[in-house]
Scaffold this motif. Sequence first.
Motif, PDB file in Angstrom:
ATOM      1  N   LEU A 108      -2.740   0.290   6.248  1.00 55.17           N
ATOM      2  CA  LEU A 108      -2.016   0.644   5.170  1.00 55.17           C
ATOM      3  C   LEU A 108      -2.492   0.468   3.949  1.00 55.17           C
ATOM      4  N   ALA A 109      -3.179  -1.001   3.854  1.00 56.81           N
ATOM      5  CA  ALA A 109      -4.051  -1.092   2.545  1.00 56.81           C
ATOM      6  C   ALA A 109      -5.094  -0.183   2.293  1.00 56.81           C
ATOM      7  N   MET A 152       5.422  -0.114  -1.773  1.00 55.82           N
ATOM      8  CA  MET A 152       5.532   1.118  -2.043  1.00 55.82           C
ATOM      9  C   MET A 152       6.434   1.467  -3.398  1.00 55.82           C
ATOM     10  N   LYS A 153       7.327   0.439  -3.798  1.00 58.06           N
ATOM     11  CA  LYS A 153       7.765   0.358  -5.094  1.00 58.06           C
ATOM     12  C   LYS A 153       6.830   0.282  -6.249  1.00 58.06           C
ATOM     13  N   ASP A 154       5.723  -0.663  -6.002  1.00 60.10           N
ATOM     14  CA  ASP A 154       4.663  -0.551  -6.859  1.00 60.10           C
ATOM     15  C   ASP A 154       3.875   0.772  -7.064  1.00 60.10           C
ATOM     16  N   ASN A 164      -2.493  -3.890  -7.024  1.00 57.25           N
ATOM     17  CA  ASN A 164      -1.188  -4.716  -7.092  1.00 57.25           C
ATOM     18  C   ASN A 164      -0.339  -4.201  -5.764  1.00 57.25           C
ATOM     19  N   ALA A 165      -0.362  -2.984  -5.444  1.00 55.19           N
ATOM     20  CA  ALA A 165       0.504  -2.613  -4.407  1.00 55.19           C
ATOM     21  C   ALA A 165       0.119  -3.285  -3.014  1.00 55.19           C
ATOM     22  N   ILE A 166      -1.409  -3.051  -2.889  1.00 54.21           N
ATOM     23  CA  ILE A 166      -1.921  -3.761  -1.695  1.00 54.21           C
ATOM     24  C   ILE A 166      -1.833  -5.288  -1.716  1.00 54.21           C
ATOM     25  N   LYS A 167      -1.952  -5.856  -2.836  1.00 55.07           N
ATOM     26  CA  LYS A 167      -1.738  -7.250  -2.793  1.00 55.07           C
ATOM     27  C   LYS A 167      -0.169  -7.625  -2.384  1.00 55.07           C
ATOM     28  N   THR A 168       0.720  -6.912  -2.921  1.00 52.13           N
ATOM     29  CA  THR A 168       2.094  -7.043  -2.532  1.00 52.13           C
ATOM     30  C   THR A 168       2.253  -6.775  -0.807  1.00 52.13           C
ATOM     31  N   PHE A 187       7.281  -5.997   6.866  1.00 52.62           N
ATOM     32  CA  PHE A 187       7.881  -4.701   6.760  1.00 52.62           C
ATOM     33  C   PHE A 187       8.447  -4.809   5.291  1.00 52.62           C
ATOM     34  N   GLU A 188       9.035  -5.786   4.839  1.00 48.20           N
ATOM     35  CA  GLU A 188       9.746  -5.991   3.597  1.00 48.20           C
ATOM     36  C   GLU A 188       8.437  -5.993   2.439  1.00 48.20           C
ATOM     37  N   ALA A 189       7.520  -6.672   2.774  1.00 46.14           N
ATOM     38  CA  ALA A 189       6.268  -6.344   1.948  1.00 46.14           C
ATOM     39  C   ALA A 189       5.859  -5.003   1.764  1.00 46.14           C
ATOM     40  N   PHE A 190       5.750  -4.149   2.764  1.00 42.45           N
ATOM     41  CA  PHE A 190       5.475  -2.930   2.784  1.00 42.45           C
ATOM     42  C   PHE A 190       6.362  -2.019   1.794  1.00 42.45           C
ATOM     43  N   ILE A 191       7.710  -2.278   2.192  1.00 41.48           N
ATOM     44  CA  ILE A 191       8.632  -1.635   1.193  1.00 41.48           C
ATOM     45  C   ILE A 191       8.415  -2.048  -0.488  1.00 41.48           C
TER      46      ILE A 191
END
Length: 112
Positions: A59-60, A91-93, A14-18, A84-88
Amino acid sequence: MSELSTTNVLMRINAIKTLLRNRPTLLSILFPGDGKRFDTTANPDTLDLEDTADILARLAWDIWNGAGSVEFDRVLHELPEEDFEAFIDSMKDFAALRKKIRHAYATGTQND
């Protein structure tokens, strides 16, 4: 596979897909077919990617492996705003995964 291991994999996915939500082509490379499994053969070193996609692929992989190789400076200064926003958000996930793992060990529900 234990419940924690299953959760670990699903939350990493899920974090990678985000992270890759703005990059459907890269998402399809790293999650081919039905999109449910991370392709561990799609190594960033073997993919011919442009700079932004290369950073995101690395990053993935860092999320998948739980270890980092991407220089944070590249994340801060080279990713376009939407990535960058997707990365942030990814990281929440990942933070949710960390909390779940720590809770499982602290309560003794996981001991492997």
